[in-house]
Write an enzyme that holds these catalytic residues in place. Structure first.
Site, PDB file in Angstrom:
ATOM      1  N   GLU A   1     -10.934  -1.497  10.740  1.00 52.04           N
ATOM      2  CA  GLU A   1     -11.554  -2.233   9.624  1.00 52.04           C
ATOM      3  C   GLU A   1     -11.405  -3.745   9.769  1.00 52.04           C
ATOM      4  OE1 GLU A   1      -9.716  -1.374   5.823  1.00 52.04           O
ATOM      5  OE2 GLU A   1      -7.722  -1.882   6.558  1.00 52.04           O
TER       6      GLU A   1
ATOM      7  N   THR B   1       4.230   2.425   5.661  1.00 54.01           N
ATOM      8  CA  THR B   1       2.838   1.965   5.665  1.00 54.01           C
ATOM      9  C   THR B   1       2.060   2.833   6.641  1.00 54.01           C
ATOM     10  OG1 THR B   1       1.303   0.223   6.389  1.00 54.01           O
ATOM     11  CG2 THR B   1       3.521   0.085   7.273  1.00 54.01           C
ATOM     12  N   ILE B   2       0.840   3.179   6.256  1.00 53.10           N
ATOM     13  CA  ILE B   2       0.030   4.010   7.168  1.00 53.10           C
ATOM     14  C   ILE B   2      -0.346   3.231   8.427  1.00 53.10           C
ATOM     15  CG2 ILE B   2      -0.904   5.449   5.313  1.00 53.10           C
ATOM     16  CD1 ILE B   2      -3.627   3.892   5.781  1.00 53.10           C
ATOM     17  N   ASP B   3      -0.253   1.891   8.383  1.00 51.67           N
ATOM     18  CA  ASP B   3      -0.795   1.073   9.468  1.00 51.67           C
ATOM     19  C   ASP B   3       0.022   1.123  10.768  1.00 51.67           C
ATOM     20  OD1 ASP B   3      -2.640   0.325   7.568  1.00 51.67           O
ATOM     21  OD2 ASP B   3      -1.687  -1.599   7.132  1.00 51.67           O
TER      22      ASP B   3
ATOM     23  N   ARG C   1     -24.242  10.951  31.938  1.00 51.76           N
ATOM     24  CA  ARG C   1     -23.410  12.089  32.368  1.00 51.76           C
ATOM     25  C   ARG C   1     -23.683  13.331  31.543  1.00 51.76           C
ATOM     26  NH1 ARG C   1     -19.178   8.490  31.783  1.00 51.76           N
ATOM     27  NH2 ARG C   1     -18.998   7.228  33.656  1.00 51.76           N
TER      28      ARG C   1
ATOM     29  N   MET D   1      -8.839   2.527   8.589  1.00 49.30           N
ATOM     30  CA  MET D   1      -7.960   1.509   7.992  1.00 49.30           C
ATOM     31  C   MET D   1      -7.006   0.889   9.015  1.00 49.30           C
ATOM     32  SD  MET D   1      -6.790   2.556   4.198  1.00 49.30           S
ATOM     33  CE  MET D   1      -7.791   2.033   2.808  1.00 49.30           C
ATOM     34  N   GLY D   2      -6.224  -0.061   8.551  1.00 44.59           N
ATOM     35  CA  GLY D   2      -5.238  -0.720   9.418  1.00 44.59           C
ATOM     36  C   GLY D   2      -5.119  -2.205   9.141  1.00 44.59           C
ATOM     37  N   ARG D   3      -5.867  -2.671   8.161  1.00 42.95           N
ATOM     38  CA  ARG D   3      -5.889  -4.106   7.829  1.00 42.95           C
ATOM     39  C   ARG D   3      -6.157  -4.923   9.093  1.00 42.95           C
ATOM     40  NH1 ARG D   3      -3.537  -6.270   3.030  1.00 42.95           N
ATOM     41  NH2 ARG D   3      -2.152  -4.516   2.849  1.00 42.95           N
TER      42      ARG D   3
ATOM     43  N   ARG E   1     -18.048  14.695  14.075  1.00 46.37           N
ATOM     44  CA  ARG E   1     -18.529  15.053  15.421  1.00 46.37           C
ATOM     45  C   ARG E   1     -19.477  16.270  15.360  1.00 46.37           C
ATOM     46  NH1 ARG E   1     -16.804  15.323  21.041  1.00 46.37           N
ATOM     47  NH2 ARG E   1     -15.042  13.973  20.714  1.00 46.37           N
TER      48      ARG E   1
ATOM     49  N   ARG F   1       1.107  -5.049  -5.826  1.00 47.73           N
ATOM     50  CA  ARG F   1       1.158  -6.273  -5.023  1.00 47.73           C
ATOM     51  C   ARG F   1       1.450  -7.381  -6.030  1.00 47.73           C
ATOM     52  NH1 ARG F   1      -2.876  -3.578  -1.666  1.00 47.73           N
ATOM     53  NH2 ARG F   1      -1.762  -3.058   0.240  1.00 47.73           N
TER      54      ARG F   1
ATOM     55  N   GLU G   1     -15.861   7.596  22.404  1.00 42.01           N
ATOM     56  CA  GLU G   1     -16.516   6.965  23.555  1.00 42.01           C
ATOM     57  C   GLU G   1     -16.114   5.499  23.654  1.00 42.01           C
ATOM     58  OE1 GLU G   1     -18.082   9.633  22.031  1.00 42.01           O
ATOM     59  OE2 GLU G   1     -17.652  10.558  23.965  1.00 42.01           O
TER      60      GLU G   1
ATOM     61  N   ASP H   1       2.206  -0.851  11.881  1.00 39.28           N
ATOM     62  CA  ASP H   1       2.042  -2.177  12.499  1.00 39.28           C
ATOM     63  C   ASP H   1       3.332  -2.993  12.493  1.00 39.28           C
ATOM     64  OD1 ASP H   1       2.154  -2.438   9.760  1.00 39.28           O
ATOM     65  OD2 ASP H   1       0.545  -3.906   9.612  1.00 39.28           O
TER      66      ASP H   1
ATOM     67  N   ASP I   1       5.489  -4.980   6.117  1.00 36.46           N
ATOM     68  CA  ASP I   1       6.123  -6.259   6.445  1.00 36.46           C
ATOM     69  C   ASP I   1       6.054  -7.273   5.310  1.00 36.46           C
ATOM     70  OD1 ASP I   1       3.432  -6.506   6.827  1.00 36.46           O
ATOM     71  OD2 ASP I   1       3.564  -7.497   8.776  1.00 36.46           O
TER      72      ASP I   1
ATOM     73  N   GLY J   1       0.843  -1.211   0.000  1.00 39.57           N
ATOM     74  CA  GLY J   1       0.000   0.000   0.000  1.00 39.57           C
ATOM     75  C   GLY J   1       0.869   1.247   0.000  1.00 39.57           C
TER      76      GLY J   1
ATOM     77  N   ARG K   1     -24.957   6.065  12.774  1.00 35.48           N
ATOM     78  CA  ARG K   1     -24.578   6.209  11.363  1.00 35.48           C
ATOM     79  C   ARG K   1     -23.166   5.652  11.184  1.00 35.48           C
ATOM     80  NH1 ARG K   1     -29.203   7.336  10.806  1.00 35.48           N
ATOM     81  NH2 ARG K   1     -30.145   9.112   9.745  1.00 35.48           N
TER      82      ARG K   1
HETATM   83  P1  ADP Z   1       2.994  -4.307   2.881  1.00 37.85           P
HETATM   84  O1  ADP Z   1       4.362  -4.408   2.340  1.00 37.85           O
HETATM   85  O2  ADP Z   1       2.504  -2.911   3.068  1.00 37.85           O
HETATM   86  O3  ADP Z   1       2.744  -5.204   4.070  1.00 37.85           O
HETATM   87  P2  ADP Z   1       1.434  -6.028   1.261  1.00 37.85           P
HETATM   88  O4  ADP Z   1       1.617  -7.130   2.235  1.00 37.85           O
HETATM   89  O5  ADP Z   1       0.106  -5.711   0.798  1.00 37.85           O
HETATM   90  O6  ADP Z   1       2.031  -4.693   1.786  1.00 37.85           O
HETATM   91  O7  ADP Z   1       2.289  -6.224  -0.026  1.00 37.85           O
HETATM   92  C1  ADP Z   1       3.503  -6.756   0.049  1.00 37.85           C
HETATM   93  C2  ADP Z   1       3.966  -7.183  -1.298  1.00 37.85           C
HETATM   94  O8  ADP Z   1       5.261  -7.692  -1.040  1.00 37.85           O
HETATM   95  C3  ADP Z   1       3.203  -8.333  -1.909  1.00 37.85           C
HETATM   96  O9  ADP Z   1       2.197  -7.968  -2.764  1.00 37.85           O
HETATM   97  C4  ADP Z   1       4.266  -8.994  -2.713  1.00 37.85           C
HETATM   98  O10 ADP Z   1       4.455  -8.307  -3.921  1.00 37.85           O
HETATM   99  C5  ADP Z   1       5.514  -8.733  -1.927  1.00 37.85           C
HETATM  100  N1  ADP Z   1       6.027  -9.930  -1.321  1.00 37.85           N
HETATM  101  C6  ADP Z   1       7.131 -10.511  -1.729  1.00 37.85           C
HETATM  102  N2  ADP Z   1       7.408 -11.606  -1.043  1.00 37.85           N
HETATM  103  C7  ADP Z   1       6.442 -11.730  -0.154  1.00 37.85           C
HETATM  104  C8  ADP Z   1       6.171 -12.701   0.838  1.00 37.85           C
HETATM  105  N3  ADP Z   1       6.982 -13.744   1.051  1.00 37.85           N
HETATM  106  N4  ADP Z   1       5.046 -12.525   1.571  1.00 37.85           N
HETATM  107  C9  ADP Z   1       4.250 -11.460   1.360  1.00 37.85           C
HETATM  108  N5  ADP Z   1       4.486 -10.517   0.437  1.00 37.85           N
HETATM  109  C10 ADP Z   1       5.548 -10.662  -0.317  1.00 37.85           C
HETATM  110  O1  F6P Z   2      -1.641  -1.471   4.413  1.00 40.86           O
HETATM  111  C1  F6P Z   2      -2.205  -0.257   4.068  1.00 40.86           C
HETATM  112  C2  F6P Z   2      -3.669  -0.410   3.770  1.00 40.86           C
HETATM  113  O2  F6P Z   2      -4.194   0.864   3.427  1.00 40.86           O
HETATM  114  C3  F6P Z   2      -4.500  -1.040   4.890  1.00 40.86           C
HETATM  115  O3  F6P Z   2      -4.791  -0.142   5.930  1.00 40.86           O
HETATM  116  C4  F6P Z   2      -5.685  -1.517   4.120  1.00 40.86           C
HETATM  117  O4  F6P Z   2      -6.342  -2.593   4.757  1.00 40.86           O
HETATM  118  C5  F6P Z   2      -5.079  -1.977   2.824  1.00 40.86           C
HETATM  119  O5  F6P Z   2      -3.866  -1.271   2.684  1.00 40.86           O
HETATM  120  C6  F6P Z   2      -5.959  -1.771   1.636  1.00 40.86           C
HETATM  121  O6  F6P Z   2      -5.329  -2.318   0.556  1.00 40.86           O
HETATM  122  P1  F6P Z   2      -5.829  -2.179  -0.963  1.00 40.86           P
HETATM  123  O7  F6P Z   2      -5.151  -0.965  -1.521  1.00 40.86           O
HETATM  124  O8  F6P Z   2      -5.341  -3.418  -1.610  1.00 40.86           O
HETATM  125  O9  F6P Z   2      -7.305  -2.055  -0.947  1.00 40.86           O
END
Ligand code: ADP
Ligand code: F6P
Length: 321
Positions: free
Chosen positions: A224, A126-128, A213, A170-172, A155, A73, A188, A130, A104, A12, A245
């Site tokens: 998410e 990554t914005i997450d 209160r 977001m945050g996967r 709000r 990806r 809250e 994580d 990661d 992402g 909502r």
């Molecule tokens: P992020 O790097 O933000 O965690 P993703 O997991 O969505 O994002 O994408 C990681 C990309 O890294 C995958 O689409 C793929 O192209 C690549 N990649 C290469 N090797 C691996 C692996 N062993 N496991 C996961 N992703 C991999």
């Molecule tokens: O990892 C960044 C992120 O924006 C997550 O927060 C979200 O779940 C995901 O990517 C969305 O991915 P995509 O662009 O494949 O919809």
């Protein structure tokens, strides 16, 4: 000796990735290296979408969101054959080392490149937020500020109608964005995927307590990865009579001009990645530790798992009273 480095963005996109690429290019060139930009992440590497970047070709990128190198990806990269092919292509372009900016998943790809002989350095983007080995990931601050401003606006309208707002962020599979926003926006309640929850205990009771209160609006932040927004909305209405909502913030959180913090950390991290390569080392991830940019072995980084902050969860509960 490393003479030519490649740089790519993967997974992402995140605001600040351009600042990191720019820092890699300018620090690399300042040290006499040639820098090649690889388009569309690992997919572009396999496909040979590679061209030289110069200090001038990264002008006017620092303040832009997204990644001008584009991202992808790439499923083929999860296979050994894909990694081997990528290394062959990199060698054709004279690339001796690769800087990977991503999360990661992307680091797993970087590890596989290293294992097959390509010197690699990862930068957390990554914005997450994580990734356990680093206190900071590029893009998190911008995403947080964008979401925080959006929730402030929500709000305004829910207070005018005495409603409850369920805001999905977001945050996967991770709840760090949600939890931090619950503090920044005075929610809250917050529900994250890392924690089991009960709608009665964690949402309905706090709403009743707040209403007793004198509060007349309620913000529930939902990561998410939890899903269930519609079910939670129905239960709130049925059990409290309060209209709820749902707002899904979605991709708005991933775009926009990076904040000062993202530009600065990305610039520092990009420069540090090149410094690692200048020392002829690789297989490392650039991290922020105790406020300082440093690095750790990639294998170590991939073995760490980030947990949700219990103290922040407790803080949200206290501050919402
Ligand atoms: P992020 O790097 O933000 O965690 P993703 O997991 O969505 O994002 O994408 C990681 C990309 O890294 C995958 O689409 C793929 O192209 C690549 N990649 C290469 N090797 C691996 C692996 N062993 N496991 C996961 N992703 C991999
Ligand atoms: O990892 C960044 C992120 O924006 C997550 O927060 C979200 O779940 C995901 O990517 C969305 O991915 P995509 O662009 O494949 O919809």
């Amino acid at each position: 000796m490393i003479k030519t480095i490649g740089v790519l963005t993967s997974g992402g996109d995140a605001p600040g990735m351009n600042a990191a690429i720019r820092a890699v290019v300018r620090t690399g060139c300042a040290n006499g290296l040639r820098v090649m930009g690889i388009n569309r992440g690992y997919q572009g590497l396999i496909d040979g979408e590679i061209k030289e970047l110069t200090p001038r070709s990264v002008s006017d990128t620092l303040q832009r969101g997204g990644t001008f190198l584009q991202s992808a990806r790439c499923m083929a990269f999860k296979e050994e054959a894909g990694v081997a092919r990528a290394i062959e292509v990199a060698r054709v372009f004279g690339i001796d080392a690769i800087v990977v900016i991503g999360g990661d998943g992307s680091f797993r790809g970087a590890r596989d490149l290293s294992r097959m002989g390509m010197t690699t350095v990862g930068i957390p983007g990554t914005i997450d937020n994580d990734i356990d080995c680093t206190e900071y990931t590029i893009g998190y601050d911008t995403a947080m500020n964008t979401a925080m401003e959006a929730i402030d606006k929500i709000r305004d309208t829910i207070s005018s109608h005495q409603r409850c707002s369920i805001v999905e962020v977001m945050g996967r599979g991770a709840g760090h964005i949600a939890l931090s926003l619950s503090i920044a926006n005075g929610a809250e309640a917050v529900i994250v995927p890392e924690k089991n929850y009960s709608v009665d205990e964690d949402i309905i009771k706090p709403i009743f307590a707040c209403r007793n209160r004198g509060k007349n609006h309620y913000i529930i932040i939902l990561a998410e990865g939890v899903g269930k927004a519609e079910e939670i909305k129905a239960e709130i209405h049925q059990k409290t009579g309060i209209e709820a909502r749902i707002s899904v913030l979605g991709y708005i959180q991933r775009g926009g001009s990076p904040t000062a913090r993202d530009r600065i950390e990305a610039s520092r991290m990009g420069a540090h990645a090149v410094e690692i390569l200048m020392q002829e080392t690789g297989s490392r991830i650039v991290v922020l530790k105790n406020g300082v940019v440093t690095d750790i072995p990639i294998e170590e980084a991939l073995n760490m798992k980030k947990s949700i902050s219990e103290s922040d969860l407790a803080l949200t509960k206290i501050l919402s009273t």
